[in-house]
Design an enzyme around this catalytic site. Structure first.
Site, short mmCIF file in Angstrom:
data_model
loop_
_atom_site.label_atom_id
_atom_site.label_comp_id
_atom_site.label_asym_id
_atom_site.label_seq_id
_atom_site.Cartn_x
_atom_site.Cartn_y
_atom_site.Cartn_z
N SER A 116 1.10 3.46 -3.32
CA SER A 116 0.53 4.44 -4.34
C SER A 116 -0.85 4.83 -3.64
O SER A 116 -1.69 4.29 -3.18
CB SER A 116 0.54 3.96 -5.54
OG SER A 116 1.61 3.49 -5.89
N GLU B 250 13.19 -3.85 -4.90
CA GLU B 250 11.87 -4.24 -5.77
C GLU B 250 12.70 -3.97 -7.12
O GLU B 250 12.47 -4.60 -8.01
CB GLU B 250 10.89 -3.35 -5.64
CG GLU B 250 9.86 -3.46 -6.42
CD GLU B 250 8.59 -2.34 -6.26
OE1 GLU B 250 8.65 -1.55 -5.25
OE2 GLU B 250 7.71 -2.39 -6.93
N ASN C 91 9.86 4.53 -15.51
CA ASN C 91 11.03 4.43 -16.05
C ASN C 91 11.80 6.03 -16.40
O ASN C 91 12.64 6.37 -16.52
CB ASN C 91 10.97 3.79 -17.55
CG ASN C 91 11.08 2.36 -17.45
OD1 ASN C 91 11.00 1.73 -16.25
ND2 ASN C 91 11.19 1.56 -18.36
N GLY D 8 0.76 -1.41 -0.12
CA GLY D 8 0.22 -0.08 -0.02
C GLY D 8 0.74 1.23 -0.12
O GLY D 8 0.80 1.92 0.97
C1 LIG Z 1 0.06 -3.09 -12.84
C2 LIG Z 1 0.49 -1.88 -11.62
C3 LIG Z 1 0.70 -2.52 -10.59
C4 LIG Z 1 1.06 -1.79 -9.29
N1 LIG Z 1 0.97 -2.41 -8.15
C5 LIG Z 1 1.33 -1.61 -7.04
C6 LIG Z 1 1.04 -2.15 -5.79
O1 LIG Z 1 0.87 -3.28 -5.53
N2 LIG Z 1 1.28 -1.11 -4.87
C7 LIG Z 1 1.42 0.14 -4.98
O2 LIG Z 1 1.55 0.88 -3.89
N3 LIG Z 1 1.65 0.61 -6.22
C8 LIG Z 1 1.43 -0.09 -7.20
N4 LIG Z 1 1.44 0.41 -8.43
C9 LIG Z 1 1.71 1.72 -8.67
C10 LIG Z 1 3.03 2.33 -9.17
O3 LIG Z 1 4.11 2.07 -8.28
C11 LIG Z 1 2.78 3.63 -9.70
O4 LIG Z 1 1.88 3.74 -10.96
C12 LIG Z 1 3.92 4.71 -10.51
O5 LIG Z 1 4.54 4.73 -9.22
C13 LIG Z 1 3.60 5.58 -11.17
O6 LIG Z 1 2.62 6.55 -10.48
P1 LIG Z 1 1.59 7.30 -11.34
O7 LIG Z 1 0.66 6.06 -11.94
O8 LIG Z 1 0.63 7.89 -10.08
O9 LIG Z 1 2.09 8.10 -12.28
P2 LIG Z 1 2.41 9.55 -12.21
O10 LIG Z 1 3.17 9.70 -10.94
O11 LIG Z 1 1.35 10.50 -12.05
O12 LIG Z 1 3.05 9.94 -13.52
C14 LIG Z 1 2.46 9.86 -14.76
C15 LIG Z 1 3.71 10.09 -15.67
O13 LIG Z 1 4.54 11.25 -15.49
C16 LIG Z 1 5.96 10.85 -15.56
N5 LIG Z 1 6.56 11.69 -14.49
C17 LIG Z 1 6.07 12.13 -13.30
N6 LIG Z 1 6.77 12.90 -12.65
C18 LIG Z 1 7.94 13.01 -13.49
C19 LIG Z 1 9.18 13.83 -13.36
N7 LIG Z 1 9.58 14.53 -12.21
N8 LIG Z 1 10.13 13.72 -14.30
C20 LIG Z 1 9.83 12.93 -15.38
N9 LIG Z 1 8.47 12.32 -15.74
C21 LIG Z 1 7.55 12.37 -14.65
C22 LIG Z 1 5.75 9.38 -15.10
O14 LIG Z 1 7.15 8.96 -15.40
C23 LIG Z 1 4.78 8.77 -15.79
O15 LIG Z 1 5.00 8.50 -17.02
C24 LIG Z 1 0.89 -0.36 -9.72
C25 LIG Z 1 1.17 0.14 -10.76
C26 LIG Z 1 0.84 -0.68 -11.95
C27 LIG Z 1 0.56 -0.02 -13.20
#
Ligand SMILES: Cc1cc2nc3c(=O)[nH]c(=O)nc-3n(C[C@H](O)[C@H](O)[C@H](O)COP(=O)(O)OP(=O)(O)OC[C@H]3O[C@@H](n4cnc5c(N)ncnc54)[C@H](O)[C@@H]3O)c2cc1C
Length: 398
Positions: free
Chosen positions: A129, A244, A384, A127
């Protein structure tokens, strides 16, 4: 760096191979081959067999139940599991919260949680995100207010993988709203059966129920379930993320994936000859293989460093980026190879009672859902783009 395996390591490889051949359940083999939807017991079957043998947590120190393998033995073990197409062991207990507990936990917490992670008695979810706190994780808002010997937790988590099966979750919560962002966070272990927790499915593009939203409404959590100091949870959070990311590289599985891709390309036809003879497609496979070989050598170099006592640093970001790019390209090329046969299917299709059946070869049915599913790998575990920022800062000093 000497990359030749020693006679002992070659013997170890034989031992692992024989164990898998004798013990990996046929029922799982056929379920995975037919891309059947897996239930909780399927996920846990191989875990339990490895736990009995003492092999389920290759990275754990021996005193906590690890097998005491060197990093090279761990590499060999992963390679053999991938070659045999075994189930992946879910990372949340073994690779994520387990190391946090044996590194930062109290003796009571270690005694209470570690044996049940090893045995598979407790299924864990992560938990971290939240809506509005993904890449910028430190802006998380789920709050935990101390009331005597309990915290009262309120907020929402999202993308929580397989939380529908979880007994326990490790959560980042804000315990001091007035402190600087990273300093007011704590790391809590929460019983997923606690009153006030609601798990709601998010169905993915491939039709799977893999991720969830988790709502926490006045959830009561004993203070003894906090790992490390109050407001210092960020230390545990960062430690966990570095582990991780290294695990996400997936070199051994990708090697197996390319073997399968080549097999498909030998079977599929393009212009009246096997697709593998098409110079353009051949070139794409060759480029992919070269990238994977480079990644494998990088991983071996990181392992050699680890063997020499240097833990994973920013290199884990590099492994994560290249590893996930390779995984995604494999599924892209499989989809390209099967062409229109890959188009109409989603996981779980056909189901009992359906009166339409797939056409085309078996390996084509899951090509599209796998392709869609693998888009996740460049996002989870820290996207990435963020990994590139880490490399720019920490490695290149930009
Ligand atoms: C299939 C799946 C399983 C997951 N499982 C878990 C889980 O079990 N537990 C958990 O806690 N989380 C989980 N996650 C969450 C995951 O860790 C987040 O989706 C991830 O950290 C990205 O955050 P966000 O989706 O809020 O995107 P955002 O942070 O909103 O980013 C959106 C886009 O903007 C880019 N971006 C954002 N900030 C910057 C910056 N400063 N510079 C350049 N680019 C930037 C990002 O790279 C991305 O492409 C999961 C996600 C997926 C897709």
């Amino acid at each position: 760096m000497n990359l030749d395996f020693t006679p002992e390591q070659i013997a170890f490889r034989e031992e692992v191979r024989a164990f898998i051949a004798e013990n990996y359940p046929d029922s799982l083999k056929s379920k995975l081959a037919d891309s059947e939807e897996l239930g909780k017991e399927d996920y846990l079957a191989w875990h339990r067999i490895l736990a009995k043998k003492g092999w389920v947590a290759p990275g754990w120190p021996k005193e906590y139940g690890g097998p005491g393998w060197s990093t090279v033995e761990r590499f060999i073990f992963a390679d053999e599991c991938a070659k045999a197409d075994t189930m992946m062991i879910l990372p949340f207990g073994i690779n994520m919260v387990g190391p946090v507990i044996y590194t930062f936990g109290t003796p009571e917490q270690k005694a209470r949680f570690l044996p049940r992670i090893l045995s598979g008695d407790d299924w864990w979810c992560q938990g971290y995100s939240e809506p509005g706190a993904g890449s910028d994780l430190a802006s998380l808002r789920t709050k935990a207010e101390r009331q005597g010997d309990h915290y009262i937790v309120n907020g929402q988590k999202t993308w929580t993988t397989l939380a529908q099966h979880a007994d326990w979750g490790f959560f980042l919560v804000r315990t001091d709203p007035d402190a600087k962002m990273q300093e007011g966070i704590s790391f809590l272990l929460i019983d997923m059966k606690s009153p006030g927790i609601t798990v709601r499915p998010i169905i993915t593009l491939g039709g799977e129920h893999e991720v969830n939203e988790v709502f926490l409404d006045n959830v009561k959590v004993p203070v003894e379930n906090r790992i490390f100091h109050e407001n210092k949870g960020w230390t545990c959070a960062k430690f966990l993320l570095a582990h991780e990311r290294t695990g996400i590289a997936g070199v051994a599985r990708s090697k197996r994936g390319i073997e399968k891709l080549k097999q498909i390309a030998k079977t599929e036809q393009a212009n009246d000859r096997p697709l593998i003879e098409d110079p353009f497609f051949r070139r794409k496979i060759a480029e992919l293989e070269m990238d994977l070989t480079a990644l494998e050598y990088t991983e071996l170099r990181v392992l050699a460093n680890e063997q020499a006592g240097k833990g994973p640093g920013p290199e884990s970001s590099l492994l994560k980026i290249k590893g996930t790019e390779v995984q995604q390209r494999i599924t892209e090329l499989v989809l390209e190879a099967v062409g229109h046969y890959g188009a109409p299917y989603f996981r779980g299709f056909p189901q009992d009672g359906d009166n339409i059946y797939p056409i085309g070869p078996d390996y084509a049915h899951q090509a599209a859902p796998r392709y869609f599913n693998m888009r996740k790998t460049s996002i989870y575990g820290g996207s990435n783009e963020i990994q590139r920022n880490i490399i720019a800062k920490m490695v290149l000093g930009l």
